[in-house]
Design an enzyme around this catalytic site. Structure first.
Site, PDB file in Angstrom:
ATOM      1  CD  GLU A 191      -3.001  -1.006   2.285  1.00  0.00           C
ATOM      2  OE1 GLU A 191      -2.919  -0.091   3.117  1.00  0.00           O
ATOM      3  OE2 GLU A 191      -3.960  -1.809   2.255  1.00  0.00           O
ATOM      4  CD  GLU A 373      -3.813  -5.677   4.127  1.00  0.00           C
ATOM      5  OE1 GLU A 373      -4.648  -4.855   4.558  1.00  0.00           O
ATOM      6  OE2 GLU A 373      -2.592  -5.500   4.182  1.00  0.00           O
TER       7      GLU A 373
HETATM    8  C1  FCB Z   1      -4.488  -1.864   5.561  1.00  0.00           C
HETATM    9  C2  FCB Z   1      -3.114  -2.246   6.078  1.00  0.00           C
HETATM   10  C3  FCB Z   1      -3.137  -3.298   7.150  1.00  0.00           C
HETATM   11  C4  FCB Z   1      -4.280  -3.095   8.116  1.00  0.00           C
HETATM   12  C5  FCB Z   1      -5.582  -2.943   7.358  1.00  0.00           C
HETATM   13  C6  FCB Z   1      -6.791  -2.810   8.241  1.00  0.00           C
HETATM   14  O1  FCB Z   1      -4.470  -0.588   5.022  1.00  0.00           O
HETATM   15  O2  FCB Z   1      -2.321  -2.726   5.026  1.00  0.00           O
HETATM   16  O3  FCB Z   1      -1.886  -3.294   7.790  1.00  0.00           O
HETATM   17  O4  FCB Z   1      -4.038  -2.018   8.924  1.00  0.00           O
HETATM   18  O5  FCB Z   1      -5.501  -1.823   6.530  1.00  0.00           O
END
Ligand code: FCB
Length: 467
Positions: A191, A373
């Site tokens: 990210e 994620e």
């Molecule tokens: C993302 C991050 C991760 C976590 C999630 C909820 O942006 O990559 O580390 O904090 O959000």
């Protein structure tokens, strides 16, 4: 001012009601046999052992120890104590039938000063972890940078010093030399636009710098470092599968007004396309060229534009923006029309995941994608019978997985789904106040309690079907 916090607050009240807010398209229940199931974590969020075995300080140690920076003054000093409890954590994944796990390597654990001297005990930890994963038949996805820059490199300018491209490529090479014989899948960054925006643009995350020029410099040099590391690993380890992890979010204007429309185009360029376009197309969006050209070195785009074997996509929600002449980019967060929100205040919008995957299919060559994620924070409680009945999280995961399934049915090249997160953990500026795990962590005792969502996901992983 825009901050991650105000974005969250502006997104609306926190309603903890499980529901599908978007209608699923066709949802045949079964996933391909080779589809990977698993979880993601990050070093600073779970490892703890912050001063053990020669680990150097990271910018998140500095930041979390700054009074007022993190909710409740929480730090990652102990976190989930995964550094000592990793065997049990791997076993939790094995018992859930997970076939993949994305973890990150802590740069300052391997190189306490960021460059130069390697810490053998740091590398040995990841060596043990990888062997443990392979013994449990879990495919390791290794991420080289999930936000914990060595403080020593921050002291030399961090993501504002062009030398970081070389520092990062050297670090990547050191880790690959040690683990490349057993880890096939390598993600460079996690990210970069979050690091640029909250770490260097608006503030609120380490190293808490601010300003539009600061934002673009940090973003560009992350792109450059990512390209340098990809090129380094490609030439020294052609056997590895190389990629990176981006948080991509469909952007919507708050209204039909031309100004809000323009704000959405701008924000999409800043947040999404300034990461994915230079990497996969070799150019920045026109609308940000005025910001990028003054910092663009000769040959930079050639370094950034690298072939990758996979893209990790992190998805939580869409973004809604409106025009705001006072905003750093001429934009402000707008109101989502979603009816349900997680405990972060983030709107629940499963269909946005489908839209994002489809966008990659249509505009970015349908490269192999892993959802690296996806998940939700809710206010979990442990019942008297020692259970965590997180039906809201189960609904969230099910509705998003339906969208992954729909995307695959439409031809999207999605190869796996890794939930965020295995464990409740240190949620950056929110400390331990937000729980994202499918396994509950009782921090005072470090006891792990698999939640209902863990058992549900285990069943999905085992059967490849959405119950
Ligand atoms: C993302 C991050 C991760 C976590 C999630 C909820 O942006 O990559 O580390 O904090 O959000």
């Amino acid at each position: 001012m825009l901050t991650r916090r105000t974005f969250l607050a502006s997104a609306g009240a926190t309603a903890l009601v499980p529901a599908v807010t978007d209608t699923a398209t066709a949802a045949a229940p079964s996933f391909p046999e080779a589809f990977l199931w698993g979880a993601s974590t990050a070093a600073y969020q779970i490892e703890g052992a912050a001063r053990e075995d020669g680990r150097g300080p990271s910018i998140w140690d500095t930041f979390s120890h700054t009074p007022g920076a993190v909710t409740n003054g929480d730090t990652g000093d102990v976190a989930c104590d995964h550094y000592h409890r990793w065997r049990g954590d791997v076993d939790l994944m094995r018992r859930a039938c997970f076939s993949a796990y994305r973890f990150s390597v802590s740069w300052p654990r391997v190189l306490p000063e960021g460059t130069g001297r390697v810490n053998p005990k740091g590398l040995a930890f990841y060596d043990r972890l990888v062997d443990g994963l392979l013994a449990a038949k879990i495919r390791p996805f290794l991420c080289l940078y999930h936000w914990d820059l060595p403080q020593a490199l921050q002291d030399r300018g961090g993501w504002h010093n062009r030398d970081i491209a070389g520092w990062f490529a050297d670090y990547a090479g050191i880790v690959a030399d040690r683990l490349g014989d057993r880890v096939a899948d390598w993600a460079m960054l996690n990210e970069p636009s979050v690091v640029a925006l909250f770490g260097h643009g608006l503030g609120g995350h380490a190293p808490n710098l601010k300003g539009r020029a600061s934002f673009f410099l940090a973003l560009h040099l992350q792109n450059l470092a990512q390209g340098a590391a990809l090129a380094r690993l490609r030439s020294t380890r052609p056997d590895l599968r190389l990629g990176t992890v981006l948080n991509l979010q469909p952007v919507r204007p708050e209204s039909d007004s031309p100004a809000d429309h323009q704000a959405a185009v701008m924000w999409d360029a800043v947040w999404n396309r300034s990461c994915i376009d230079p990497l996969l197309k070799g150019s920045y969006p026109d609308i940000v060229k005025g910001d990028i050209e003054p910092i663009l070195g000769h040959g930079d785009l050639g370094i950034i534009h690298q072939p990758i074997d996979f893209l990790g996509v992190n998805y939580y929600s869409r973004m809604v923006v409106r025009a705001d002449p006072h905003g750093m980019f001429g934009t402000a967060w707008g109101k989502s029309s979603a009816t349900h929100y997680t405990a972060m205040g983030w709107p629940v919008e499963p269909r946005g995941l489908y839209e994002q995957l489809d966008e990659i299919r249509r505009h970015y060559g349908n490269i192999p994608v892993y959802v690296t994620e996806n998940g939700a924070a809710y206010q979990d409680v442990v019942t008297a019978s020692d259970r965590v009945e997180d039906a809201d999280r189960v609904a969230f995961l099910r509705d998003h997985l339906k969208m992954v399934h729909a995307a695959i049915s439409e031809g999207c090249n999605v190869k796996g789904y890794l939930v965020w997160s295995l464990l409740d953990n240190f949620e950056w500026a929110f400390g331990y106040s937000k729980r994202f795990g499918v396994v509950y962590v009782d921090y005072p005792t470090q006891r792990r309690i698999p939640k209902q969502s863990y058992h549900w996901l285990a069943e999905v992983a085992r059967t490849r079907r959405l119950a």
